[in-house]
Structures are given as C-alpha cells and as structure tokens.
Design an enzyme around this catalytic site. Structure first.
Site, mmCIF file in Angstrom:
data_model
loop_
_atom_site.group_PDB
_atom_site.id
_atom_site.type_symbol
_atom_site.label_atom_id
_atom_site.label_comp_id
_atom_site.label_asym_id
_atom_site.label_seq_id
_atom_site.Cartn_x
_atom_site.Cartn_y
_atom_site.Cartn_z
ATOM 1 N N TYR A 145 -16.620 -13.872 10.904
ATOM 2 C CA TYR A 145 -17.399 -13.054 10.141
ATOM 3 C C TYR A 145 -18.111 -11.990 11.221
ATOM 4 C CZ TYR A 145 -21.177 -11.105 7.295
ATOM 5 O OH TYR A 145 -22.178 -10.176 6.712
ATOM 6 N N SER A 193 -23.625 -5.202 9.238
ATOM 7 C CA SER A 193 -24.417 -6.409 9.581
ATOM 8 C C SER A 193 -25.154 -6.405 10.658
ATOM 9 C CB SER A 193 -23.693 -7.903 9.377
ATOM 10 O OG SER A 193 -24.546 -8.797 9.681
#
Length: 262
Positions: free
Chosen positions: A155, A142
């Site tokens: 996350y 990400s």
C-alpha cells in the site's frame, strides 16, 4: 465556487464510501454535475438520492480493460467535464516474514486500484481536460506516500508511486490549462480499516481521525487553490520529508518546479 476552484463538472472515483463519498457531498451544492463511480451500485444510488446534479456509473478500478469505454461514456455524457478526482484505493496487509500468507491476487488488486488504474485514467481523460479553458486532476494519496509503515508495504509503495506520478505530472502540465492537485490524508476513520477489508487489523474502526475533521481541512485546501494538501499527521511528514525533496527537485530542474503547499 470560488475563483481558485472554478470547476463545475467533477468526476470522483472510489466514491461509494469514505473520502470519495464525503467529497461528493461537499461538491453537490456548488457543482453543475457530480459523477460518482465505484463498485457498489446501492451505495452510489443512496449518495446521489435527492441531488438533481448527482450522477453515477458502476465501475471497478481493477478492470483496466474497461477504462477506455468508461471514459468514452463519461465524456460523451458530460462534455463539460473539467475535474477528475482519482480517489479509488484499497489497503491490505503484507507480511514477508510469512511468505506463505501472501495472496498475490490481493497484491495485484491493490497495485491496480491505487496506481495502475490512475495511469490508465489519465491517458484517456487528459486529452479532453487539456482542451478545457481550465481543468484539474486531483489525486488522493496518503501520508504513507512520504513515510511508510511496516504493516502494509505494498500500500505504501503504491501511494509513493502515485505521489511521484502526480509531482511529475504537475511539472509536465505546467504549460497547460490543467492544474494538478494532491491530497495527503492521514489515517482517517473509514471502512478502509474495517475487519471486513483487513482482518489482521485490531480495532481498525478506531484508526485515524474522524472523516469530517479530515474533510474540513482538505476542503479548505481545495477551495483556497492549494496544489498539495496534507492533513493531520501528513503535515508533519510533509514538512520533514517533502520540503527537503522540493529543494532537491529545484536543483534538478533548475528551480523551475511548480510546488503546491505554502
């Protein structure tokens, strides 16, 4: 396939929706076999429908104890496996200003799905991949692996851990036939942000760039043989954060660091 992406039997985790499903659709026309895994059998069946080279296995990434048997099943069924794409991922909010709101079960699930399951998968699949004439491991991290945001720190931490793991895996495997690829999505319009998964998000369905737009860039990177593939906002984060990190890594490792993004 192009010479830069010669892999013909591809396993994709987290393929029942979103980026994993979109990758599968791109691989179907150019692979001998594409194996999808995920928790939702109906989704997997629908994605595989009409593709003779499509296969699926129902698998929950958080069930770490199941991974050895899962790997044995995949490798016995598809002995030509030469690429695994580690895409399974979930995102949850985490607010330490309200500790009473923190669900530790969700925290553990996020960690296992996004990071710990990857380590387990690598342990059981790498011995096979390292015996292949040419093979690849691709991880979907990400842009938040490089620059985190306050709403979902767990996350961000799991994706940063995955990023570091893939960088060092590339270094460790540089003398083998296994190529290590990392894809850095920006925010992408998938079910990751929907209220059913993250009720604290407002207008989650509007977050990110369209999935097709993301896929066009990521797919070009894969087909051109890039080892690190940032897309959208991730490109800016890569240029400002990863370029500096690469310079430091080159100092630590004497300049002998296999880097991936040109």
């Amino acid at each position: 396939m192009t010479a830069s992406f010669p892999y013909k039997t591809v396993l994709i985790t987290g393929a029942s929706a979103g980026i994993g499903a979109a990758l599968a659709e791109r691989f179907f026309p150019i692979c001998e076999a594409v194996i999808l895994t995920g928790r939702r059998e109906s989704n997997l069946q629908a994605i595989c429908a009409g593709h003779l080279n499509a296969h699926y296995r129902v698998n929950d990434a958080t069930d770490l104890a199941s991974i050895p048997a899962f790997a044995e099943d995949i490798l016995s069924s598809f002995p030509k496996l030469d690429c695994i794409i580690l895409n399974a991922g979930i995102q949850r909010g985490l607010n330490f200003t309200k500790p009473e709101s923190i669900d530790l079960g969700k925290v553990d699930s996020e960690l296992k799905t996004n990071y710990v399951s990857v380590v387990h998968m690598l342990k059981y699949f790498l011995p096979h991949l390292m015996k292949q004439p040419s093979a690849a491991v691709a991880g979907v991290s990400s842009t938040l692996a490089m620059v985190p945001i306050p709403r979902c720190p767990n996350y961000c931490a799991t994706k940063a851990a995955l990023h570091h793991l893939l960088m060092m895996l590339r270094f460790q495997l540089k003398g083998t036939t296994v190529k290590v690829i990392e894809i850095f999505p920006p925010g992408v319009k998938t079910e990751l942000h929907l209220a059913i998964n993250q009720p604290d998000l407002v207008n989650g369905d509007q977050i990110g760039i369209p999935l097709d737009e993301f896929m066009d860039v990521a797919w070009t990177g894969l087909m051109e043989g890039e080892q690190e593939i940032p897309v959208g906002q991730a490109i800016d984060n890569y240029e400002t954060v990863e370029r500096a990190r690469h310079k430091q890594l080159a100092k630590v490792f004497g300049g002998d660091v296999p880097l991936g993004y040109n």
